[in-house]
Design a protein around this motif. Structure first.
Motif, PDB file in Angstrom:
ATOM      1  N   TRP A 147       0.822  -1.215   0.000  1.00 23.36           N
ATOM      2  CA  TRP A 147       0.000   0.000   0.000  1.00 23.36           C
ATOM      3  C   TRP A 147       0.854   1.262   0.000  1.00 23.36           C
ATOM      4  CZ3 TRP A 147      -0.005   3.549   3.972  1.00 23.36           C
ATOM      5  CH2 TRP A 147       0.575   3.143   5.168  1.00 23.36           C
ATOM      6  N   THR A 148       2.051   1.211   0.628  1.00 24.43           N
ATOM      7  CA  THR A 148       2.917   2.395   0.597  1.00 24.43           C
ATOM      8  C   THR A 148       3.470   2.616  -0.807  1.00 24.43           C
ATOM      9  OG1 THR A 148       4.800   1.093   1.379  1.00 24.43           O
ATOM     10  CG2 THR A 148       3.557   2.300   3.025  1.00 24.43           C
ATOM     11  N   LYS A 189       0.933   6.795  -6.995  1.00 21.48           N
ATOM     12  CA  LYS A 189      -0.147   7.750  -7.265  1.00 21.48           C
ATOM     13  C   LYS A 189       0.175   9.149  -6.755  1.00 21.48           C
ATOM     14  CE  LYS A 189      -3.517   4.130  -7.448  1.00 21.48           C
ATOM     15  NZ  LYS A 189      -4.745   3.556  -7.008  1.00 21.48           N
ATOM     16  N   GLU A 190       1.433   9.310  -6.273  1.00 16.95           N
ATOM     17  CA  GLU A 190       1.943  10.595  -5.790  1.00 16.95           C
ATOM     18  C   GLU A 190       1.096  11.183  -4.664  1.00 16.95           C
ATOM     19  OE1 GLU A 190       2.625  13.141  -9.141  1.00 16.95           O
ATOM     20  OE2 GLU A 190       3.972  11.709 -10.085  1.00 16.95           O
ATOM     21  N   ILE A 191       0.644  10.320  -3.788  1.00 11.42           N
ATOM     22  CA  ILE A 191      -0.080  10.760  -2.593  1.00 11.42           C
ATOM     23  C   ILE A 191       0.961  11.099  -1.544  1.00 11.42           C
ATOM     24  CG2 ILE A 191      -1.693  10.080  -0.767  1.00 11.42           C
ATOM     25  CD1 ILE A 191      -2.954   8.152  -2.841  1.00 11.42           C
ATOM     26  N   PRO A 192       0.942  12.336  -1.035  1.00  5.41           N
ATOM     27  CA  PRO A 192       1.962  12.709  -0.060  1.00  5.41           C
ATOM     28  C   PRO A 192       1.843  11.923   1.237  1.00  5.41           C
ATOM     29  CG  PRO A 192       0.394  14.511  -0.402  1.00  5.41           C
ATOM     30  CD  PRO A 192       0.018  13.413  -1.329  1.00  5.41           C
ATOM     31  N   GLY A 193       2.979  11.613   1.812  1.00  2.00           N
ATOM     32  CA  GLY A 193       2.983  10.885   3.074  1.00  2.00           C
ATOM     33  C   GLY A 193       4.393  10.680   3.578  1.00  2.00           C
ATOM     34  N   SER A 194       4.493  10.305   4.829  1.00  2.00           N
ATOM     35  CA  SER A 194       5.791  10.073   5.460  1.00  2.00           C
ATOM     36  C   SER A 194       6.232   8.636   5.257  1.00  2.00           C
ATOM     37  CB  SER A 194       5.695  10.355   6.962  1.00  2.00           C
ATOM     38  OG  SER A 194       5.284  11.666   7.193  1.00  2.00           O
TER      39      SER A 194
END
Length: 101
Positions: free
Chosen positions: A3-4, A10-15
């Motif tokens: 999932w990461t 999909k260029e979803i921002p996250g840490s």
């Protein structure tokens, strides 16, 4: 985890690394916990957050008796009552606690 990788594609921002303390922790509250005796390590602080945010009473497996001491200090102003199975009036106290809160 898969999932990461999907979120990165999909260029979803996250840490890259998620810390419970950074997401749910409140610095002032955590500081008061450490003053009350909670060890200042990430594992203890994460457990403190879980205890604080839980809707029900969590089970604390506490071989070093640290959580027991911490909870007693934190709830001292609320007049916490500690009962043991070995006390003669344990069932009466338990029944009263269940009945009256």
């Amino acid at each position: 985890a898969a999932w990461t990788e999907a979120t990165r594609e999909k260029e979803i921002p996250g840490s890259d690394e998620i810390k419970l303390e950074a997401v749910l922790g409140e610095a002032v509250k955590i500081r008061s916990w450490t003053i009350a005796g909670l060890p200042n390590d990430s594992f203890s602080i994460e457990n403190g957050i879980i205890v604080d945010k839980a809707r029900r009473w969590p089970l604390c497996i506490d071989p070093q008796n640290q959580a027991n001491k911490w909870i007693k200090k934190m709830e001292h102003s609320n007049k916490i009552v500690v009962s043991k199975f070995s006390e003669g009036d344990y069932l009466i106290r338990l029944e009263g606690a269940i009945r009256f809160g």
